[in-house]
Scaffold this motif. Structure first.
Motif, PDB file in Angstrom:
ATOM      1  N   PRO A  68       0.884  -1.385   0.045  1.00 49.46           N
ATOM      2  CA  PRO A  68      -0.148  -0.097   0.167  1.00 49.46           C
ATOM      3  C   PRO A  68       0.971   1.283  -0.281  1.00 49.46           C
ATOM      4  O   PRO A  68       0.403   2.209  -0.475  1.00 49.46           O
ATOM      5  CB  PRO A  68      -0.808   0.056   1.265  1.00 49.46           C
ATOM      6  N   VAL A  69       1.992   0.960   0.537  1.00 47.70           N
ATOM      7  CA  VAL A  69       2.815   2.495   0.591  1.00 47.70           C
ATOM      8  C   VAL A  69       3.915   2.354  -0.354  1.00 47.70           C
ATOM      9  O   VAL A  69       4.600   3.304  -0.525  1.00 47.70           O
ATOM     10  CB  VAL A  69       3.653   2.672   1.947  1.00 47.70           C
ATOM     11  N   LEU A  86       9.666   3.387   4.965  1.00 45.66           N
ATOM     12  CA  LEU A  86       8.293   3.561   4.684  1.00 45.66           C
ATOM     13  C   LEU A  86       7.248   2.548   5.136  1.00 45.66           C
ATOM     14  O   LEU A  86       6.094   2.484   5.267  1.00 45.66           O
ATOM     15  CB  LEU A  86       8.288   3.512   3.065  1.00 45.66           C
ATOM     16  N   ILE A  88       4.755  -0.152   6.766  1.00 44.32           N
ATOM     17  CA  ILE A  88       3.872   0.000   7.966  1.00 44.32           C
ATOM     18  C   ILE A  88       3.646  -1.367   8.652  1.00 44.32           C
ATOM     19  O   ILE A  88       2.700  -1.256   9.460  1.00 44.32           O
ATOM     20  CB  ILE A  88       2.873   0.747   7.451  1.00 44.32           C
TER      21      ILE A  88
ATOM     22  N   CYS B  21      -5.198  10.564 -10.829  1.00 42.83           N
ATOM     23  CA  CYS B  21      -4.472   9.165 -10.344  1.00 42.83           C
ATOM     24  C   CYS B  21      -3.902   8.766 -11.417  1.00 42.83           C
ATOM     25  O   CYS B  21      -3.964   9.031 -12.573  1.00 42.83           O
ATOM     26  CB  CYS B  21      -5.965   8.415 -10.313  1.00 42.83           C
TER      27      CYS B  21
ATOM     28  N   LEU C 168      -5.599   3.060   2.766  1.00 43.00           N
ATOM     29  CA  LEU C 168      -4.734   1.816   2.537  1.00 43.00           C
ATOM     30  C   LEU C 168      -5.145   1.249   1.134  1.00 43.00           C
ATOM     31  O   LEU C 168      -4.016   0.739   0.566  1.00 43.00           O
ATOM     32  CB  LEU C 168      -4.910   0.770   3.596  1.00 43.00           C
ATOM     33  N   ARG C 172      -2.339   4.389  -2.858  1.00 39.92           N
ATOM     34  CA  ARG C 172      -1.066   4.501  -3.736  1.00 39.92           C
ATOM     35  C   ARG C 172      -1.415   5.000  -5.044  1.00 39.92           C
ATOM     36  O   ARG C 172      -0.503   5.600  -5.816  1.00 39.92           O
ATOM     37  CB  ARG C 172      -0.791   2.937  -3.884  1.00 39.92           C
ATOM     38  N   THR C 173      -2.689   4.863  -5.518  1.00 44.28           N
ATOM     39  CA  THR C 173      -3.009   5.512  -6.693  1.00 44.28           C
ATOM     40  C   THR C 173      -3.578   7.052  -6.567  1.00 44.28           C
ATOM     41  O   THR C 173      -3.405   7.767  -7.485  1.00 44.28           O
ATOM     42  CB  THR C 173      -4.187   4.915  -7.220  1.00 44.28           C
ATOM     43  N   VAL C 174      -4.094   7.270  -5.591  1.00 40.79           N
ATOM     44  CA  VAL C 174      -4.808   8.465  -5.043  1.00 40.79           C
ATOM     45  C   VAL C 174      -3.803   9.479  -4.440  1.00 40.79           C
ATOM     46  O   VAL C 174      -3.774  10.545  -4.812  1.00 40.79           O
ATOM     47  CB  VAL C 174      -6.009   8.365  -4.439  1.00 40.79           C
ATOM     48  N   ILE C 176      -0.409   8.938  -2.802  1.00 41.90           N
ATOM     49  CA  ILE C 176       1.091   8.895  -3.148  1.00 41.90           C
ATOM     50  C   ILE C 176       1.639  10.030  -4.249  1.00 41.90           C
ATOM     51  O   ILE C 176       2.168  10.939  -4.207  1.00 41.90           O
ATOM     52  CB  ILE C 176       1.721   7.483  -3.435  1.00 41.90           C
ATOM     53  N   PRO C 177       0.705  10.012  -5.384  1.00 39.64           N
ATOM     54  CA  PRO C 177       1.288  10.991  -6.464  1.00 39.64           C
ATOM     55  C   PRO C 177       0.947  12.518  -5.938  1.00 39.64           C
ATOM     56  O   PRO C 177       1.686  13.431  -6.003  1.00 39.64           O
ATOM     57  CB  PRO C 177      -0.053  10.718  -7.522  1.00 39.64           C
ATOM     58  N   HIS C 181       6.024   9.857  -1.232  1.00 35.22           N
ATOM     59  CA  HIS C 181       6.204   8.427  -0.466  1.00 35.22           C
ATOM     60  C   HIS C 181       6.344   8.566   0.863  1.00 35.22           C
ATOM     61  O   HIS C 181       5.634   7.990   2.074  1.00 35.22           O
ATOM     62  CB  HIS C 181       7.433   7.679  -0.847  1.00 35.22           C
ATOM     63  N   GLN C 182       7.044   9.588   1.540  1.00 33.32           N
ATOM     64  CA  GLN C 182       7.373   9.631   2.980  1.00 33.32           C
ATOM     65  C   GLN C 182       6.304  10.028   3.668  1.00 33.32           C
ATOM     66  O   GLN C 182       5.721   9.387   4.599  1.00 33.32           O
ATOM     67  CB  GLN C 182       8.688  10.533   2.940  1.00 33.32           C
ATOM     68  N   PHE C 184       3.230  10.005   2.970  1.00 32.81           N
ATOM     69  CA  PHE C 184       1.957   8.939   2.695  1.00 32.81           C
ATOM     70  C   PHE C 184       2.451   7.989   3.513  1.00 32.81           C
ATOM     71  O   PHE C 184       1.252   7.428   4.454  1.00 32.81           O
ATOM     72  CB  PHE C 184       1.694   8.547   1.568  1.00 32.81           C
ATOM     73  N   ALA C 185       3.711   7.306   3.715  1.00 36.78           N
ATOM     74  CA  ALA C 185       3.810   6.366   4.534  1.00 36.78           C
ATOM     75  C   ALA C 185       3.636   6.592   5.889  1.00 36.78           C
ATOM     76  O   ALA C 185       3.135   5.673   6.704  1.00 36.78           O
ATOM     77  CB  ALA C 185       5.399   5.790   4.355  1.00 36.78           C
ATOM     78  N   ALA C 188       0.001   6.420   6.396  1.00 35.81           N
ATOM     79  CA  ALA C 188      -0.690   5.279   6.364  1.00 35.81           C
ATOM     80  C   ALA C 188      -0.118   4.269   7.748  1.00 35.81           C
ATOM     81  O   ALA C 188      -0.957   3.523   8.171  1.00 35.81           O
ATOM     82  CB  ALA C 188       0.013   4.507   5.309  1.00 35.81           C
ATOM     83  N   ASP C 189       0.996   4.855   8.186  1.00 35.90           N
ATOM     84  CA  ASP C 189       1.437   4.077   9.322  1.00 35.90           C
ATOM     85  C   ASP C 189       0.218   4.360  10.724  1.00 35.90           C
ATOM     86  O   ASP C 189      -0.201   3.721  11.167  1.00 35.90           O
ATOM     87  CB  ASP C 189       2.747   4.515   9.831  1.00 35.90           C
ATOM     88  N   LYS C 192      -3.128   2.866  10.073  1.00 35.53           N
ATOM     89  CA  LYS C 192      -2.980   1.387  10.190  1.00 35.53           C
ATOM     90  C   LYS C 192      -3.309   1.383  11.883  1.00 35.53           C
ATOM     91  O   LYS C 192      -4.217   0.478  12.103  1.00 35.53           O
ATOM     92  CB  LYS C 192      -1.824   0.742   9.888  1.00 35.53           C
ATOM     93  N   TYR C 197      -6.967  -0.022  16.252  1.00 30.72           N
ATOM     94  CA  TYR C 197      -7.422   0.078  17.529  1.00 30.72           C
ATOM     95  C   TYR C 197      -8.849   0.630  17.391  1.00 30.72           C
ATOM     96  O   TYR C 197      -9.672   0.255  18.407  1.00 30.72           O
ATOM     97  CB  TYR C 197      -6.645   1.073  18.283  1.00 30.72           C
TER      98      TYR C 197
END
Lengths: 195, 64, 365
Positions: A68-69, A86, A88, B21, C168, C172-174, C176-177, C181-182, C184-185, C188-189, C192, C197
């Motif tokens: 995903p990342v 990166l 997760i 996208c 999640l 990646r398609t919507v 990250i562009p 990357h940094q 978004f990661a 996402a972390d 998640k 929780y």
């Protein structure tokens, strides 16, 4: 361009687990994480065969596709690597990988996954080669030193081959030519018959 | 009704963001990485070590 | 006259061309085949080859081992660890990858965009359902405080879970562009962890909600009439309904009960990989979780629209707990009559913010 590949010759692998030990020792892989493992088919039966399995550095890697990342990348010579900064720890690469290569250190209760760890073909990761950070996260970078993965280099029967796909397949082809293509002309069947 | 028109325009505008996208989901290309720079991954590094690794394999993996 | 002659000649030419082409094709297949048949004395070729192949396989024990490995049968390994598997090749991963990266992301995306577009269309062309007779200025209690807390707890957690979950799946398609990357990661972390929780708390709330509202949601004959009348959204009539109308009952049974339980159970199994789930199990749960969540989110767009923008006077029922009497008569007349029959007295509405407070000495509540 070269494409780095592993090849395990099942006719030669004697299940000594030295590749596993070498890998763990070279990269100081933590407990419960196994970058390489030996799988024995038909264990204890006639025709038993063992194969050493790790990340196969796929050309179209499923792990990279589902991440995903988008933390995976491929080196110019086809080694699949990933960026732990990166990652997760979602576990998707583990579901997608055919070879069960991705591993996760468990960091806390309830099975929460840490950052994914897998075979790097001894090529480290996205940190300065031979730096402390690279060693801690990804292990040794033998490729940058002009060496091949340790598991293959120290395989006693030369069952596990690593290197450019062309070279590896040349070596294997010559080997098969010499011993004959049929397994019954070599090995257990030749020695003891179809017992 | 300008309020409704504005709302519709906003919805259309926000949906049109989706045109940005990526169509190609598999981003990874050999040696191309968008994150931190990895010296080991580059074309030059791979070319530099290619011969060395070939020799290594020929000496180490063959039955001498 | 010459015209028709020319066209006839052309037709003849074309027909003969087609026939000769067909003849060439048939002969090009029949001649080599006939030769082969004549050489081998008929049907023997295939049988012979099959026999030889069969013999080879019978005398090659190694092929069985590789076939087993390829089928994903397990072996034995001395290594131990939570993610160590004894199979050489797992075939489910590639299937799951194809499903997730193909149909799930593509049609899931279309589904969500389609649902939003549908809501926008309804809003544009049908518009807000107004109170037919204006406000009565008298209110009646529709939702008890506990019902409201539970509703808003579920609503907030639902939205949080939807945003983190969709990040999640589509990030990646919507994202990250847009984010890189940094960033978004990092997102996402956090996403998640939050998703993992908040999920169990949401599941408990959904379960409580089912228990709390199931007795009001038993299907009745009046619901069919409600659907026949287009639920008051389409057409001019105002079908009668109890505390929950037909649409709300569908949202309850399909949305909360079916989707809720499926998402909760699959989510629980994904969240706690402690019961010996295999990779095949996890991939299956992930597929169920994703499909159901996407359907639920699409359904939720409709629910949220009807409850806020789509119906005048509906949202205040969930925020303040009280609805205007005219709203109750228009949308939930049977429930309103029941409440009045039970002896519930409508109260004077609190004055709007612009007016003077407490004018006619109404009892404050």
């Amino acid at each position: 361009m070269a494409r780095m590949k592993f090849l395990c010759d099942a006719e030669r692998c004697i299940e000594c687990q030295a590749c596993v030990t070498a890998c763990k020792s070279e990269h100081e892989v933590p407990w419960g994480v196994n970058r390489r493992r030996v799988i024995v088919m038909d264990d204890g039966l006639p025709g038993e065969k063992s194969v050493s399995v790790a990340c196969m550095h796929c050309s179209d890697a499923p792990c990279a596709a589902v991440c995903p990342v988008d933390c995976f990348y491929t080196t110019a010579d086809g080694i699949v690597l990933h960026d732990k900064d990166l990652c997760i720890g979602c576990g998707y690469c583990f579901y997608a990988c055919p070879f069960g290569a991705p591993q996760y250190p468990q960091q806390s209760a309830f099975g929460v996954r840490g950052k994914m760890d897998k075979c790097t073909f001894c090529a480290g990761g996205p940190e300065t080669a031979h730096s402390e950070a690279e060693y801690v996260k990804y292990g040794a970078n033998r490729i940058a030193e002009g060496k091949l993965p340790l598991c293959a280099e120290m395989c006693s029967t030369k069952a596990l081959l690593a290197g450019d796909g062309d070279v590896v397949s040349d070596i294997y082809r010559q080997r098969v030519m010499r011993r004959g293509g049929r397994p019954q002309t070599w090995g257990w069947q030749a020695a003891y018959g179809n017992a | 009704m300008p309020y409704k028109a504005m709302l519709v325009a906003l919805a259309v505008a926000s949906l049109s963001l989706l045109t940005a996208c990526e169509q190609e989901v598999v981003f990874h290309e050999p040696g191309v990485y968008k994150g931190k720079h990895d010296e080991t991954a580059t074309q030059e590094a791979a070319e530099r070590r290619q011969e060395q690794l070939r020799e290594r394999a020929m000496t180490g993996m063959t039955d001498r | 006259m010459s015209d028709s002659n020319v066209s006839k000649a052309r037709q003849r030419r074309r027909r003969s061309m087609l026939w000769s082409l067909a003849l060439i094709l048939v002969l090009s297949i029949a001649l080599p085949l006939g030769y082969a048949l004549a050489q081998s004395g008929g049907q023997g070729v295939q049988q012979q080859q099959q026999q030889r192949f069969g013999q080879d396989r019978a005398t090659n024990p190694r092929s069985d081992m590789w076939r087993e490995a390829r089928e994903g049968q397990g072996g034995f390994t001395t290594q131990t660890g939570p993610y160590v598997t004894n199979t050489m090749i797992s075939n489910v991963g590639e299937t799951w990858r194809q499903f997730r990266m193909g149909p799930l992301i593509t049609y899931g995306g279309y589904l969500l965009i389609g649902a939003l577009a549908l809501v926008a269309l309804v809003f544009t062309f049908v518009g807000r359902i107004k109170l037919a007779h204006g406000r009565a200025g008298m209110t009646i209690e529709r939702w008890k405080p506990f019902e409201r807390y539970l509703h808003w707890f579920t609503a907030t957690t639902f939205i949080v879970l939807a945003i983190t979950g969709l990040s999640l799946l589509f990030g990646r398609t919507v994202l990250i562009p847009v984010m890189g990357h940094q960033a978004f990661a990092a997102w996402a972390d956090i996403g998640k962890v939050v998703h993992n929780y908040v999920g169990p708390a949401f599941s408990v709330a959904v379960l409580l909600m089912i228990l709390m509202w199931v007795r009001h949601n038993m299907p009745k004959a009046v619901d069919l009439k409600w659907f026949a009348a287009g639920g008051g959204i389409f057409g001019k009539s105002h079908p009668s309904a109890g505390k929950f109308n037909g649409g709300e009952k569908v949202w309850f049974w399909v949305g909360i009960v079916v989707f809720g339980i499926m998402v909760s159970v699959s989510g629980f199994l994904l969240n706690f990989p402690l019961f010996g789930q295999t990779r095949a199990d996890m991939a299956l749960y992930q597929a169920i979780h994703a499909i159901t969540s996407l359907l639920w989110i699409a359904f939720f767009f409709g629910h949220a629209y009807i409850g806020t923008l789509g119906t005048e006077g509906a949202l205040e029922g969930m925020t303040t707990g009280r609805v205007d009497v005219n709203w109750a008569k228009q949308h939930h007349d049977l429930w309103y009559e029941d409440e009045i029959a039970k002896g519930v007295k409508p109260q004077q509405a609190e004055a709007p913010a612009t007016g003077s407070v407490g004018t006619v000495g109404q009892p404050s509540h």
